[in-house]
Motif scaffolding. Structure first.
Motif, PDB file in Angstrom:
ATOM      1  N   LEU A  35       0.842  -1.186   0.000  1.00 56.94           N
ATOM      2  CA  LEU A  35       0.000   0.000   0.000  1.00 56.94           C
ATOM      3  C   LEU A  35       0.883   1.244   0.000  1.00 56.94           C
ATOM      4  O   LEU A  35       1.862   1.314   0.736  1.00 56.94           O
ATOM      5  N   GLY A  36       0.545   2.191  -0.860  1.00 61.32           N
ATOM      6  CA  GLY A  36       1.234   3.467  -0.834  1.00 61.32           C
ATOM      7  C   GLY A  36       2.417   3.600  -1.772  1.00 61.32           C
ATOM      8  O   GLY A  36       3.086   4.616  -1.775  1.00 61.32           O
ATOM      9  N   ASP A  37       2.698   2.570  -2.558  1.00 62.71           N
ATOM     10  CA  ASP A  37       3.748   2.730  -3.570  1.00 62.71           C
ATOM     11  C   ASP A  37       3.321   2.039  -4.857  1.00 62.71           C
ATOM     12  O   ASP A  37       2.270   1.411  -4.924  1.00 62.71           O
ATOM     13  N   GLY A  56      -0.919  -1.571   4.766  1.00 60.20           N
ATOM     14  CA  GLY A  56       0.342  -1.017   5.222  1.00 60.20           C
ATOM     15  C   GLY A  56       1.283  -2.049   5.788  1.00 60.20           C
ATOM     16  O   GLY A  56       1.006  -3.244   5.785  1.00 60.20           O
ATOM     17  N   SER A  63       2.131   4.162   6.712  1.00 58.70           N
ATOM     18  CA  SER A  63       1.303   3.472   5.715  1.00 58.70           C
ATOM     19  C   SER A  63       0.176   2.657   6.351  1.00 58.70           C
ATOM     20  O   SER A  63      -0.743   2.229   5.663  1.00 58.70           O
ATOM     21  N   ASP A  70      -7.823   6.753   8.272  1.00 56.96           N
ATOM     22  CA  ASP A  70      -7.017   5.922   7.372  1.00 56.96           C
ATOM     23  C   ASP A  70      -7.898   5.235   6.330  1.00 56.96           C
ATOM     24  O   ASP A  70      -7.540   5.162   5.150  1.00 56.96           O
ATOM     25  N   ARG A  73      -8.861   7.655   3.745  1.00 56.41           N
ATOM     26  CA  ARG A  73      -7.720   7.932   2.867  1.00 56.41           C
ATOM     27  C   ARG A  73      -7.579   6.860   1.783  1.00 56.41           C
ATOM     28  O   ARG A  73      -7.400   7.177   0.611  1.00 56.41           O
ATOM     29  N   ILE A  74      -7.689   5.583   2.156  1.00 60.82           N
ATOM     30  CA  ILE A  74      -7.467   4.536   1.146  1.00 60.82           C
ATOM     31  C   ILE A  74      -8.626   4.421   0.163  1.00 60.82           C
ATOM     32  O   ILE A  74      -8.446   3.905  -0.933  1.00 60.82           O
ATOM     33  N   ASP A  77      -7.532   5.947  -2.896  1.00 62.59           N
ATOM     34  CA  ASP A  77      -6.329   5.379  -3.517  1.00 62.59           C
ATOM     35  C   ASP A  77      -6.756   4.468  -4.673  1.00 62.59           C
ATOM     36  O   ASP A  77      -7.235   3.358  -4.457  1.00 62.59           O
ATOM     37  N   TYR A  80      -5.310   0.882  -4.781  1.00 65.78           N
ATOM     38  CA  TYR A  80      -5.942   0.025  -3.774  1.00 65.78           C
ATOM     39  C   TYR A  80      -7.295  -0.484  -4.279  1.00 65.78           C
ATOM     40  O   TYR A  80      -7.568  -1.686  -4.270  1.00 65.78           O
TER      41      TYR A  80
END
Length: 187
Positions: A35-37, A56, A63, A70, A73-74, A77, A80
């Motif tokens: 997650l996050g990259d 994360g 993350s 949170d 936030r996702i 994404d 995701y």
């Protein structure tokens, strides 16, 4: 789990135990989707098995998905959401090793349902027999529940995984390796 021929292992755990099991079994690193990259988006195009930590990882604390903010936030994404849509619409998922009452799991299922409306693929879950009432709660997500006896620290489940692994790697008398669909063997 690392011994079975899954196309992907998706986890909401933050730690490395699945990675360690994979390395122990396969003697190489798995492709890790995080997650996050960019690796989470890259997982969509993988032909080999990968491990995706979708909430994360402990070595990147920022993350980690743990509270309401949170989760909000996702939801924004795209990588995701795209991965979850791919998994739940194009794959048959087997859920093992957690409670469906966990907000992380519920959040994943609700997110996909909100984005897609329906689950076209039937998924499967092995649930301890002591977890009553979950079949009804999982029906909207097209998850078929199979209950197992959870006495003796879930030993029957671990024994079943061991039998499946043996069945999948057993060499028949005719030579070659037995080829079985994992879900059929598990049944």
């Amino acid at each position: 789990i690392a011994n079975l021929p899954f196309e992907a292992i998706i986890t909401t755990n933050y730690e490395n135990s699945l990675h360690d099991a994979w390395i122990s079994r396969h003697r190489r690193l798995p492709f890790c989707a995080e997650l996050g990259d960019g690796t989470l988006r890259a997982a969509l195009f993988r032909k080999d098995c990968y491990i995706a930590r979708i909430h994360g990882r402990v070595d990147v604390p920022e993350s980690i998905v743990i509270d309401t903010d949170d989760y909000s936030r996702i939801l924004g994404d795209d990588a995701y959401i795209d991965l979850l849509k791919e998994i739940f619409t194009q794959k048959c998922c087997l859920f093992v090793g957690f409670s469906f009452l966990d907000p992380a799991i519920r959040g994943v299922l609700e997110t996909v349902k909100a984005k897609m409306g329906v689950y076209p693929s039937t998924h499967h879950a092995f649930i301890p027999s002591s977890a009553v009432g979950l079949a009804e709660r999982m029906a909207p997500f097209n998850i078929k529940i199979t209950y197992y006896d959870d006495d003796h620290d879930h030993q029957i489940l671990w024994d079943a995984f061991e039998i499946v692994c043996r069945e999948l790697t057993e060499v028949p008398a005719s030579g070659g390796i037995k080829s079985l669909a994992p879900i059929n063997t598990a049944k």
